[in-house]
Design an enzyme around this catalytic site. Structure first.
Site, PDB file in Angstrom:
ATOM      1  CB  ILE A  63      -0.869   0.097   1.050  1.00  0.00           C
ATOM      2  CG1 ILE A  63      -1.805   1.120   1.212  1.00  0.00           C
ATOM      3  CG2 ILE A  63      -0.268  -0.073   2.439  1.00  0.00           C
ATOM      4  CD1 ILE A  63      -2.771   1.266   2.418  1.00  0.00           C
ATOM      5  CB  SER A  64       1.207   4.134  -2.295  1.00  0.00           C
ATOM      6  OG  SER A  64       1.196   3.583  -3.534  1.00  0.00           O
ATOM      7  CD  GLN A  65       6.324   7.646   2.199  1.00  0.00           C
ATOM      8  OE1 GLN A  65       7.102   7.214   1.573  1.00  0.00           O
ATOM      9  NE2 GLN A  65       6.596   8.651   3.002  1.00  0.00           N
TER      10      GLN A  65
END
Ligand code: SAH
Length: 217
Positions: A63-65
């Protein structure tokens, strides 16, 4: 699924941190405030959800930052009713941010197991309006094109022509492009049938944009 007072407090702190890092669009910060990000991670890791870091979601994906989600969303200049194509559904979190901003979201994932897991979560959280597709993102969604905006959330080595073709004139594509470990964030504006304008926004690190589907065994 629980979204407790404690989670909302952690979310508020995350939002304040993003504001300090230059995310100044209150609509984006409000969207992040509204979404229970801890429910997009496996339960054991829920406490990681409100740190500004990327996190594994299984199947070698992340999950992207939050900063990256907010930054890409800012570059898209989302307007209510925008029809947006996302490549790389992953956990579904980015798609929910776009929905919270009033966009109509189409999103493609190539890993079948992740596609099913995320579909279920989106339904449970009340984000069933996100249109999800198990497909190879390199093809885009010609049936639903053109799109006001296209957002690629995996690292490409080049900008796929098929995606350029599916962008409205005046529309934006935000896509990280690079040959090695890192990718340059690119925003492409479609000026006419044949002309595109390119702007760059620094280096990021994404999981790779891979060809073909990864099916369940
Ligand atoms: N937007 C996601 C980030 C996911 S990471 C989120 O908010 O959680 C990038 C995702 O892109 C991974 O799930 C990966 O499987 C997917 N991906 C990589 N290549 C792809 C392709 N060709 N088509 C569709 N999805 C792809």
């Amino acid at each position: 699924m629980a979204d407790l007072y404690r989670h909302r407090g952690l979310r508020k702190a995350l939002v304040d941190g993003l504001r300090n890092k230059g995310i100044d669009d209150e609509r984006i910060l409000q969207a992040i405030m509204n979404i229970p990000r801890h429910l997009f991670l496996d339960k054991a890791f829920a406490d990681w959800a409100y740190k500004d870091v990327p996190f594994p979601i299984g199947h070698e994906q992340t999950i992207s930052q939050p900063f990256t989600v907010a930054f890409q969303t800012k570059l898209l200049e989302v307007k209510a009713k925008d029809k947006i194509l996302e490549i790389g559904t992953g956990s579904g979190y980015q798609a929910c941010v776009l929905v919270e901003m009033g966009a109509k979201v189409y999103t493609i994932e190539r890993v079948e197991a992740l596609f099913h897991k995320t579909n279920k979560l989106l339904q449970e959280l009340g984000y069933g309006m996100v249109r999800t597709f198990l497909k190879d993102g390199f093809e885009g969604l010609p049936r639903f094109a053109p799109f006001d905006k296209i957002l690629v959330t995996c690292g490409a080595t080049a900008i796929p022509q098929s995606l350029k073709d599916q962008l409205k004139i005046g529309g934006y594509m935000v896509i990280p492009v690079g040959q090695g470990e890192t990718q340059e964030m690119i925003r492409l504006t479609r000026l006419s049938e044949t002309e595109f304008q390119k702007e760059t926004f620094g280096l990021f690190r994404f999981v790779p944009f891979l060809k073909g589907l990864e099916k369940l065994h």
